[in-house]
Design an enzyme around this catalytic site. Structure first.
Site: not given
Length: 306
Positions: A97, A233, A263
Site C-alpha cells: 500500500c 492512502h 482499499n
C-alpha cells in the site's frame, strides 16, 4: 462496481457493518481478462492525454504494484509495450500500500540525478485476485484500480514555493511482517491469500502516518498549517480521520475516496489525486501531503506542490 450489500449473500456481514468499521460503501473489481498492466495502461493513457504528451515524451515508467500480471517481466515493461513506447526504461516497485509513495520517491531521485526528465508513476492493483472470499474481515475491504501521474524536471528557486516534490520520508520495519501479508509466493510455490491483523495494523497506522507526514513537512521547512490537502492512502476512514486529527488538521483538508474505491493498495493515492483534481479540490499551487502504510511494514510520505 460492487456494493457492500452484494457480500450479504455469501458472508455474515451487512452494509452497515462494513460502513461503520471502514467507511467503505462500494469498490470495483477487475473484469475477467482485465489485468494490472491493462488497467495501468489505461491510467497511463489518461495521464498522457491530460498532460498533452505522447508516450515517447516519457523517459521512464515506474509501476507500483504487488499484483503484477506475471512473476516477470515487470508490469511496467508491459505498459511500455502497450503504449508503443520505443525508448526509455521501465520497472516495478513493490511496497504494497506504500508502493506509490515509494515510486514517487524513486521518480524524484531519477529526475534529481539527471537520469530522466519525465517519469510516469503508476499505481495499479488487482487485489481481488488474492482475496480469501470466506474471510469477512479482509475481502470486503479491498478493490482494484489504477491511477497515474507524470513528473517533469523544471528549474525552481530551491524554496518551498517551487512546484513538484519538495520533500520525502520513507520507512520500513520487517519485524511486523505477520500483521499484513500474503501467505504464498513464487519460492513457496503457492498463490496464497491476503492475511491481516486489522487491529494491529490500525494501531501502527495512525501513529506512523502522522509521524512520517510531519517529518516530510519539516524537511521541506513547512508545518501542518501550510498544508492545503492531505491525500492519504485510502484504507479505512478511521485511519484517515485519526491521522488528520493527530496532525491537527480538519477532515475538510483531506481528499477522501475510500467510500467509492475501498482499499486499492498502491492505486489509492493516484486515484484520490485524480478525483480531487476532478472535483476542483486540488488546484495548481496547492501544498499536498500524501502518506501511506502497507505490508512490510512499509510507510512513508511525500510533500509536493501541485
Amino acid at each position: 462496481m460492487v456494493e457492500n450489500a452484494e457480500f450479504e449473500a455469501t458472508l455474515d456481514t451487512t452494509d452497515e457493518w462494513i460502513r461503520s468499521r471502514s467507511g467503505i460503501e462500494r469498490r470495483h473489481f477487475a473484469e475477467e481478462g482485465e489485468t494490472t498492466s491493462s488497467m495501468a495502461t489505461a491510467a497511463a493513457k489518461a495521464a498522457l492525454s491530460d498532460a498533452g504528451l505522447v508516450a515517447d515524451d516519457i523517459d521512464a515508467i515506474i509501476v507500483a504494484t504487488s499484483t503484477a500480471d506475471l512473476t516477470f517481466p515487470s508490469a511496467a515493461t508491459m505498459v511500455q509495450a502497450q503504449l508503443e513506447m520505443t525508448r526509455g526504461f521501465a520497472f516495478d516497485v513493490q511496497a504494497v500500500c506504500a508502493g506509490f509513495v515509494y515510486a514517487l520517491c524513486n521518480a524524484n531521485a531519477l529526475i534529481a540525478s539527471g537520469q530522466a526528465d519525465r517519469v510516469m508513476v503508476i499505481g495499479a492493483e488487482t487485489f481481488s485476485r488474492i482475496m480469501d472470499w470466506t474471510d469477512r474481515s479482509t475481502c470486503v475491504l479491498f478493490g482494484d484500480g489504477a491511477g497515474a501521474l507524470i513528473l517533469e524536471a523544471q528549474t525552481g528557486a530551491g524554496t518551498s514555493d517551487d512546484r513538484g516534490i519538495l520533500a520525502t520520508d520513507l520507512n520500513s520495519d520487517g519485524r511486523y511482517k505477520d500483521l499484513l501479508y500474503v501467505d504464498g509466493g513464487v519460492s513457496t510455490q503457492s498463490t496464497g491469500h491476503l492475511r491481516m491483523q486489522g487491529n494491529q495494523v490500525f494501531r501502527h497506522a495512525v501513529e506512523k502516518l502522522a509521524k512520517t507526514a510531519t517529518t516530510a513537512l519539516e524537511r521541506a521547512g513547512l508545518g501542518a498549517e501550510d498544508v492545503d490537502w492531505i491525500v492519504p492512502h485510502q484504507a479505512n476512514i478511521r485511519i484517515i480521520q485519526g491521522t488528520a486529527k493527530k496532525m491537527g488538521l480538519s477532515l475538510d483538508n483531506v481528499v477522501v475516496t475510500v467510500q467509492d474505491h475501498g482499499n486499492t493498495s498502491a492505486a489509492s493515492i493516484p486515484l484520490a489525486l485524480s478525483v480531487g483534481k476532478e472535483r476542483g479540490q486540488i488546484k495548481p499551487g496547492d501544498l499536498i501531503v500524501t502518506e501511506a502504510i502497507g505490508g512490510g511494514l512499509a510507510w512513508g510520505a511525500v510533500v509536493l506542490r501541485w
